[in-house]
Design a protein around this motif. Structure first.
Motif, PDB file in Angstrom:
ATOM      1  N   ARG A   4       0.832  -1.208   0.000  1.00  0.00           N
ATOM      2  CA  ARG A   4       0.000   0.000   0.000  1.00  0.00           C
ATOM      3  C   ARG A   4       0.860   1.249   0.000  1.00  0.00           C
ATOM      4  O   ARG A   4       0.544   2.241  -0.677  1.00  0.00           O
ATOM      5  CB  ARG A   4      -0.934  -0.009   1.207  1.00  0.00           C
ATOM      6  N   ALA A   5       1.956   1.220   0.764  1.00  0.00           N
ATOM      7  CA  ALA A   5       2.866   2.370   0.777  1.00  0.00           C
ATOM      8  C   ALA A   5       3.462   2.588  -0.608  1.00  0.00           C
ATOM      9  O   ALA A   5       3.567   3.731  -1.073  1.00  0.00           O
ATOM     10  CB  ALA A   5       3.966   2.153   1.812  1.00  0.00           C
ATOM     11  N   SER A   8       0.956   4.181  -2.811  1.00  0.00           N
ATOM     12  CA  SER A   8       0.773   5.580  -2.436  1.00  0.00           C
ATOM     13  C   SER A   8       1.834   6.459  -3.084  1.00  0.00           C
ATOM     14  O   SER A   8       1.537   7.535  -3.614  1.00  0.00           O
ATOM     15  CB  SER A   8       0.840   5.710  -0.912  1.00  0.00           C
ATOM     16  N   GLN A  14       1.706   9.364  -6.881  1.00  0.00           N
ATOM     17  CA  GLN A  14       1.936  10.804  -6.760  1.00  0.00           C
ATOM     18  C   GLN A  14       2.027  11.491  -8.123  1.00  0.00           C
ATOM     19  O   GLN A  14       2.706  11.000  -9.037  1.00  0.00           O
ATOM     20  CB  GLN A  14       3.211  11.068  -5.968  1.00  0.00           C
ATOM     21  N   HIS A  73       7.384   8.627   5.156  1.00  0.00           N
ATOM     22  CA  HIS A  73       6.148   7.930   4.776  1.00  0.00           C
ATOM     23  C   HIS A  73       6.161   6.583   5.480  1.00  0.00           C
ATOM     24  O   HIS A  73       6.764   5.621   4.999  1.00  0.00           O
ATOM     25  CB  HIS A  73       6.119   7.746   3.249  1.00  0.00           C
ATOM     26  N   ASP A  95       0.993   4.026   6.243  1.00  0.00           N
ATOM     27  CA  ASP A  95       0.207   5.215   5.910  1.00  0.00           C
ATOM     28  C   ASP A  95       0.105   5.406   4.404  1.00  0.00           C
ATOM     29  O   ASP A  95       0.665   4.642   3.622  1.00  0.00           O
ATOM     30  CB  ASP A  95       0.827   6.456   6.576  1.00  0.00           C
ATOM     31  N   SER A  96      -0.618   6.465   3.984  1.00  0.00           N
ATOM     32  CA  SER A  96      -0.807   6.682   2.546  1.00  0.00           C
ATOM     33  C   SER A  96      -1.112   8.152   2.273  1.00  0.00           C
ATOM     34  O   SER A  96      -1.412   8.920   3.186  1.00  0.00           O
ATOM     35  CB  SER A  96      -1.945   5.796   2.005  1.00  0.00           C
ATOM     36  N   TRP A  97      -1.051   8.513   0.987  1.00  0.00           N
ATOM     37  CA  TRP A  97      -1.248   9.885   0.534  1.00  0.00           C
ATOM     38  C   TRP A  97      -2.351   9.991  -0.504  1.00  0.00           C
ATOM     39  O   TRP A  97      -2.605   9.050  -1.263  1.00  0.00           O
ATOM     40  CB  TRP A  97       0.018  10.407  -0.136  1.00  0.00           C
ATOM     41  N   ASP A  98      -2.920  11.167  -0.597  1.00  0.00           N
ATOM     42  CA  ASP A  98      -3.667  11.581  -1.778  1.00  0.00           C
ATOM     43  C   ASP A  98      -2.646  11.800  -2.896  1.00  0.00           C
ATOM     44  O   ASP A  98      -1.522  12.231  -2.647  1.00  0.00           O
ATOM     45  CB  ASP A  98      -4.408  12.889  -1.472  1.00  0.00           C
ATOM     46  N   ASN A 155      -3.159  10.360   4.810  1.00  0.00           N
ATOM     47  CA  ASN A 155      -3.992   9.389   5.511  1.00  0.00           C
ATOM     48  C   ASN A 155      -3.181   8.721   6.610  1.00  0.00           C
ATOM     49  O   ASN A 155      -2.144   8.097   6.355  1.00  0.00           O
ATOM     50  CB  ASN A 155      -4.496   8.315   4.539  1.00  0.00           C
TER      51      ASN A 155
END
Length: 296
Positions: A25-26, A29, A33, A96, A100-103, A214
């Motif tokens: 998942r990381a 993410s 980008q 990171h 966790d994760s990002w938009d 996130n």
């Protein structure tokens, strides 16, 4: 001759150790980008290298510049962060965490902000809090809410009560990191809080009021699987001990030096947090009493 470091606008460091449920998942993410002038550094902190090697190779096949660091001994999260950061030359840095994760717009918007605002030492975005269940072996989303959308600015005094943002939401300048000597490797937990406080002693951290990060949390984990939790939930007792030692140490140094400094702010922040907690408990007690005895 020593091998030259890769260069990029952003260094992304992901620390991991035997958590194969999260690392894919990381990677997704980071790959998602919009901003691409980056190097993703995965620091395998003395864990099984199989999954980190697989995910770094997958990222490279997908066009991402990625680097794997296999540490032979685990001596703490902050040591792993410093190791990863020092593998790349970049203008900006972000941690990171592997869970966790990002938009997709996180780096695009935070890099643009710092490029166009030269004075802040870093920028923080709002974060969504994602509560997960891990009992099946894979993370399953239970609920999503806001973690910190009440923030209007990043105050040093507020951070002296408790940390206000997770690492996933904080892009900072390398020059600020280097001026502070990096993360404090003596801290087993709360290293990000200490780093944030020390940055604020040097200058401002700006706020970008958009939810672009996130913060994933597991409130409970199966027996024997504590490494799948978060230190702020499964490591509460350790957090409490280190919080006490940290506040006492800084206050003690101020007292010895005969100065009013960060130690006093930390002491006041602790008292404020305690008072706020007691007020909240009394309000809850009153609300329970009122609901148990409605008016006739």
């Amino acid at each position: 001759m020593p091998e030259s470091k890769p260069t990029a606008t952003v260094t992304i460091v992901t620390r991991t150790k035997n958590r194969p449920q999260f690392l894919p998942r990381a990677r997704a993410s980071v790959e998602a980008q919009n901003f691409r002038d980056l190097v993703w550094v995965v620091v395998n902190d003395a864990g099984d290298p199989a999954v980190p090697e697989r995910e770094v190779k997958a990222a490279q096949r997908n066009g991402l510049r990625a680097l794997l660091v296999n540490r032979e001994a685990s001596i703490g999260m902050e040591a792993a962060s410093n190791d990863g950061i020092n593998r790349v030359d970049s203008r900006y840095i972000v941690i990171h965490d592997d869970d966790d994760s990002w938009d997709p717009a996180f780096l695009e918007k935070t890099v643009h902000f710092l490029d166009n605002n030269p004075h802040p030492l870093g920028v923080v975005t709002y974060s969504a809090r994602i509560i997960e269940d891990i009992s099946s072996g894979e993370p399953v989303t239970v609920s999503i809410d806001s973690y910190n959308d009440k923030l209007r600015a990043i105050y040093l005094s507020d951070l002296c009560e408790h940390n206000r943002f997770p690492p996933i939401s904080f892009l900072f300048r390398r020059r600020a990191y280097e001026a502070l000597g990096g993360f404090d490797e003596s801290l087993p937990v709360l290293g990000d809080w200490d780093f944030n406080l020390r940055i604020l002693l040097q200058g401002e951290i700006a706020l970008l009021p958009e939810t672009l990060a996130n913060y994933h949390l597991r409130l409970a984990v199966p027996d024997g699987q504590g490494h799948l939790g978060n230190t702020v939930t499964t490591g509460l007792s350790q957090h409490a001990v280190i919080d006490c030692r940290y506040r006492n140490h800084i206050l003690r140094e101020d007292v010895k030096a005969g100065r009013i400094g960060l130690g006093m702010l930390l002491a006041m922040g602790r008292n404020l947090a305690h008072t706020t907690s007691r007020i909240s408990q009394r309000i809850d007690t009153l609300e329970t009493a009122i609901s148990s005895h409605p008016e006739d």
